[in-house]
Every structure is written in structure tokens, then in C-alpha cells.
Design a protein around this motif. Structure first.
Motif, PDB file in Angstrom:
ATOM      1  N   ILE A 106       7.166   4.544  -1.685  1.00 39.30           N
ATOM      2  CA  ILE A 106       7.844   3.876  -0.483  1.00 39.30           C
ATOM      3  C   ILE A 106       7.194   3.119  -0.972  1.00 39.30           C
ATOM      4  N   ALA A 107       6.463   1.227  -0.777  1.00 40.62           N
ATOM      5  CA  ALA A 107       6.259   0.612  -0.905  1.00 40.62           C
ATOM      6  C   ALA A 107       6.596   0.347  -2.576  1.00 40.62           C
ATOM      7  N   ASP A 108       7.017   1.063  -3.260  1.00 36.83           N
ATOM      8  CA  ASP A 108       7.341   0.622  -4.787  1.00 36.83           C
ATOM      9  C   ASP A 108       8.766  -0.035  -4.389  1.00 36.83           C
ATOM     10  N   VAL A 119       7.834  -7.687   7.656  1.00 38.25           N
ATOM     11  CA  VAL A 119       7.175  -6.924   8.558  1.00 38.25           C
ATOM     12  C   VAL A 119       5.976  -6.592   8.248  1.00 38.25           C
ATOM     13  N   TYR A 120       5.005  -6.079   7.025  1.00 37.27           N
ATOM     14  CA  TYR A 120       4.662  -5.915   6.087  1.00 37.27           C
ATOM     15  C   TYR A 120       3.376  -6.564   5.314  1.00 37.27           C
ATOM     16  N   GLY A 121       4.097  -7.751   5.468  1.00 34.44           N
ATOM     17  CA  GLY A 121       2.982  -8.849   4.478  1.00 34.44           C
ATOM     18  C   GLY A 121       1.927  -8.758   3.897  1.00 34.44           C
ATOM     19  N   PRO A 122       1.314  -9.815   3.231  1.00 38.92           N
ATOM     20  CA  PRO A 122       0.660  -9.730   2.108  1.00 38.92           C
ATOM     21  C   PRO A 122      -0.061  -8.324   1.743  1.00 38.92           C
ATOM     22  N   ALA A 123      -0.988  -7.546   2.355  1.00 44.01           N
ATOM     23  CA  ALA A 123      -1.286  -5.514   2.399  1.00 44.01           C
ATOM     24  C   ALA A 123      -0.142  -5.062   1.894  1.00 44.01           C
ATOM     25  N   GLY A 124       0.990  -5.364   2.521  1.00 43.71           N
ATOM     26  CA  GLY A 124       2.356  -4.608   2.094  1.00 43.71           C
ATOM     27  C   GLY A 124       2.186  -4.179   0.851  1.00 43.71           C
ATOM     28  N   GLN A 125       2.614  -5.919   0.018  1.00 43.32           N
ATOM     29  CA  GLN A 125       2.693  -5.813  -1.053  1.00 43.32           C
ATOM     30  C   GLN A 125       1.463  -5.225  -1.989  1.00 43.32           C
ATOM     31  N   GLN A 126       0.809  -4.764  -1.774  1.00 39.21           N
ATOM     32  CA  GLN A 126      -0.657  -4.219  -2.285  1.00 39.21           C
ATOM     33  C   GLN A 126      -0.843  -2.356  -1.813  1.00 39.21           C
ATOM     34  N   ILE A 128       1.375  -0.843  -3.738  1.00 39.72           N
ATOM     35  CA  ILE A 128       2.153  -0.099  -4.758  1.00 39.72           C
ATOM     36  C   ILE A 128       1.362   0.509  -6.108  1.00 39.72           C
ATOM     37  N   THR A 129       2.435   1.809  -6.381  1.00 38.74           N
ATOM     38  CA  THR A 129       1.655   2.698  -7.835  1.00 38.74           C
ATOM     39  C   THR A 129       1.016   1.901  -8.421  1.00 38.74           C
ATOM     40  N   ASP A 130       1.346   0.601  -8.924  1.00 37.36           N
ATOM     41  CA  ASP A 130       0.439   0.100 -10.153  1.00 37.36           C
ATOM     42  C   ASP A 130      -0.830  -0.876  -9.184  1.00 37.36           C
ATOM     43  N   GLN A 131      -1.543  -0.320  -8.995  1.00 35.42           N
ATOM     44  CA  GLN A 131      -3.134  -0.188  -8.528  1.00 35.42           C
ATOM     45  C   GLN A 131      -3.847  -0.882  -9.575  1.00 35.42           C
ATOM     46  N   THR A 132      -3.330  -2.249 -10.892  1.00 34.43           N
ATOM     47  CA  THR A 132      -4.436  -2.084 -11.750  1.00 34.43           C
ATOM     48  C   THR A 132      -4.838  -4.082 -11.364  1.00 34.43           C
ATOM     49  N   ALA A 133      -4.337  -4.379 -10.352  1.00 34.46           N
ATOM     50  CA  ALA A 133      -4.465  -5.345 -10.052  1.00 34.46           C
ATOM     51  C   ALA A 133      -5.964  -5.113  -8.977  1.00 34.46           C
ATOM     52  N   MET A 134      -6.286  -3.714  -8.064  1.00 30.36           N
ATOM     53  CA  MET A 134      -6.995  -3.447  -7.687  1.00 30.36           C
ATOM     54  C   MET A 134      -8.429  -3.033  -7.353  1.00 30.36           C
ATOM     55  N   THR A 135      -8.525  -2.572  -9.149  1.00 31.93           N
ATOM     56  CA  THR A 135      -9.548  -1.998  -9.557  1.00 31.93           C
ATOM     57  C   THR A 135     -10.570  -2.581  -9.391  1.00 31.93           C
ATOM     58  N   GLU A 136     -10.918  -4.503  -9.095  1.00 27.22           N
ATOM     59  CA  GLU A 136     -11.590  -4.736  -9.209  1.00 27.22           C
ATOM     60  C   GLU A 136     -11.964  -4.936  -7.353  1.00 27.22           C
ATOM     61  N   LEU A 137     -11.251  -4.804  -6.724  1.00 25.81           N
ATOM     62  CA  LEU A 137     -10.830  -4.974  -5.589  1.00 25.81           C
ATOM     63  C   LEU A 137     -12.068  -3.676  -4.758  1.00 25.81           C
ATOM     64  N   PHE A 138     -11.631  -2.579  -4.991  1.00 22.74           N
ATOM     65  CA  PHE A 138     -11.971  -1.218  -4.516  1.00 22.74           C
ATOM     66  C   PHE A 138     -13.027  -1.035  -4.884  1.00 22.74           C
ATOM     67  N   GLY A 139     -13.679  -1.458  -6.612  1.00 23.23           N
ATOM     68  CA  GLY A 139     -14.664  -0.693  -6.826  1.00 23.23           C
ATOM     69  C   GLY A 139     -14.527   1.085  -7.104  1.00 23.23           C
ATOM     70  N   SER A 158      12.981   8.921   2.188  1.00 25.79           N
ATOM     71  CA  SER A 158      11.615   8.864   1.555  1.00 25.79           C
ATOM     72  C   SER A 158      11.395   9.992   0.887  1.00 25.79           C
ATOM     73  N   SER A 159      11.279  10.887   1.442  1.00 24.90           N
ATOM     74  CA  SER A 159      10.514  11.845   0.847  1.00 24.90           C
ATOM     75  C   SER A 159      11.537  11.998  -0.186  1.00 24.90           C
ATOM     76  N   LEU A 160      13.077  11.385  -0.561  1.00 24.01           N
ATOM     77  CA  LEU A 160      13.680  11.194  -1.786  1.00 24.01           C
ATOM     78  C   LEU A 160      13.774  10.221  -2.884  1.00 24.01           C
ATOM     79  N   ILE A 161      13.006   8.979  -2.132  1.00 27.82           N
ATOM     80  CA  ILE A 161      12.156   7.985  -3.124  1.00 27.82           C
ATOM     81  C   ILE A 161      11.042   8.344  -4.068  1.00 27.82           C
ATOM     82  N   ILE A 162      10.231   9.286  -2.419  1.00 28.53           N
ATOM     83  CA  ILE A 162       8.820  10.645  -3.314  1.00 28.53           C
ATOM     84  C   ILE A 162       9.160  10.947  -4.188  1.00 28.53           C
ATOM     85  N   GLY A 163      10.344  11.501  -4.811  1.00 24.02           N
ATOM     86  CA  GLY A 163      11.057  12.663  -4.893  1.00 24.02           C
ATOM     87  C   GLY A 163      10.741  14.126  -4.197  1.00 24.02           C
TER      88      GLY A 163
END
Length: 216
Positions: A106-108, A119-126, A128-139, A158-163
Motif C-alpha cells: 500500500i505504501a509502495d 498525512v503520513y510524513g517522513p515515516a510513511g516513506q519508510q 515501502i517494501t524496498d527495505q534495503t535503506a532500513m537495514t542499518e536502522l533496524f539491525g 487495498s486487497s487488490l493492491i496487495i494481491g
């Protein structure tokens, strides 16, 4: 019991959304700290810095008792980021509820929409399904983690978007909630929006906090 549970709400919610769960856990002997934070105004890393004083205070007041964490939706991601940098010495168990650990389709779909960004601000952009940029943040997960996912949707778009054939809760797919290192994972018949007030979720979260496992 001398244990404390810290609760973290989802994006665009407030701690009021976690009040019923807080009352439930209090009724079972836990000291509960329901953490509120401006989820739509900052990135996840900035949110960690914002909530840190309240968590540090709760840890201090817990004394020799263990400190558990329960996060709904993005609240689970905030927990992951916090524990990577500021893990309490007396860390207990962690429960994530409907958390998009592998992002949300849905975020994608909505990430570039001006209204979503507003509405969702900076965190809403985080989210997304491409989490490569988040690896260091989460460990990585090196703590006792239980994950609760829902598989009921009331949002056909939403379910249509997800599949259509992908099990999901209307916002997050069941598969996206999974995380390497988790001790347990369970799927319950619940919708994402109403997970915080779902009594089955409450009892499963309590089971994991107490025993480190879900009830089948």
C-alpha cells in the motif's frame, strides 16, 4: 509481578488507540507505559530520539523488573530501531502486531501521492517494501520476539493492491509481518485497523509476554 510493558501505537494514531490493551495488561499485573509520539511528523530514527527519555524513565522505574515491548503496525518498527541502539539491560519479550517488517504494498502504491506524503510524513516513506535503506536502522533480531498477523480485510481496494490471493489484513500482508529471528508467529482472524482492540490479539500477546509462546 514487577514487569513493565511499553506500548507503541501505529502511524497516524495516538496512544488512545492502545488504551484498552493497556487496561487489559494492567489487569494481569503488568505496569504499563503507553507511549505516544508524533508518528507522522518525523522519520523513524528521529522518533526513536523523541521517545527515548520516556522509555529510559520507564526502564529506571522498572528497577529489577523486566521491560517488555509491544508495538502495533509501525510501532513495531519503532521498537526495532530503538532496541538496535538502546537495548535495556533487563529487556524482556517483544510482541509485534500487524507490523510491516518487509514493508507494505500500500505504501509502495501511495508513496508519491501528495495527500499520502502530507498525512503520513517522513515515516510513511519508510514503510515501502524496498527495505534495503532500513537495514542499518533496524539491525537483526537477537531478542525474544513474537509476531501477530491478521488475515481479514474489509478494504477491497487495498486487497487488490496487495494481491487478491495474498493473505493480508487490509494493509499488510501476512508474509510482510515475518522477520528472521522471531521465536513465534501466529495469524489471527483480524483486520489491521481493529487489531489494537481485538481480544484474541490481547490474549495472544499476553501469552507470549508470560510464556514466550502463543496458544494454538
Amino acid at each position: 509481578m514487577n514487569d513493565t510493558v511499553l506500548l507503541f501505537h501505529g502511524i497516524a494514531r495516538t496512544k488512545k488507540s492502545m488504551e484498552k490493551l493497556a487496561s487489559f495488561l494492567s489487569g494481569h499485573g503488568y505496569r504499563v507505559v503507553n507511549v505516544g509520539y508524533p508518528s507522522t511528523r518525523f522519520s523513524i530514527s528521529d522518533l526513536v530520539d523523541i521517545i527515548r527519555p520516556e522509555i529510559d524513565d520507564a526502564v529506571k522505574k522498572a528497577g529489577d523488573g523486566r521491560v517488555h515491548f509491544v508495538g502495533y503496525s509501525m510501532g513495531g518498527l519503532v521498537i526495532r530501531a530503538f532496541l538496535k541502539s538502546y537495548r535495556p539491560a533487563k529487556l524482556g519479550r517483544v510482541v509485534m502486531v500487524g507490523t510491516p517488517n518487509n514493508g507494505s504494498q500500500i505504501a509502495d502504491f501511495l508513496k508519491s501521492w501528495p495527500l499520502y506524503r502530507k498525512v503520513y510524513g517522513p515515516a510513511g516513506q519508510q514503510l515501502i517494501t524496498d527495505q534495503t535503506a532500513m537495514t542499518e536502522l533496524f539491525g537483526t533480531v537477537d531478542y525474544e520476539l513474537g509476531i501477530i498477523a491478521g488475515n481479514r480485510t474489509i478494504d477491497p481496494v487495498s486487497s487488490l493492491i496487495i494481491g487478491l490471493r495474498v493473505p493480508n489484513d487490509g494493509k499488510v500482508s501476512v508474509e510482510s509481518t515475518r522477520l528472521d529471528g522471531a521465536a513465534a508467529h501466529i495469524v489471527i482472524p483480524a483486520n489491521h485497523t481493529f487489531l489494537p482492540v481485538n481480544r484474541t490479539m490481547w490474549s495472544q500477546a499476553l501469552s507470549f509476554l508470560k510464556d514466550g509462546r502463543f496458544t494454538s
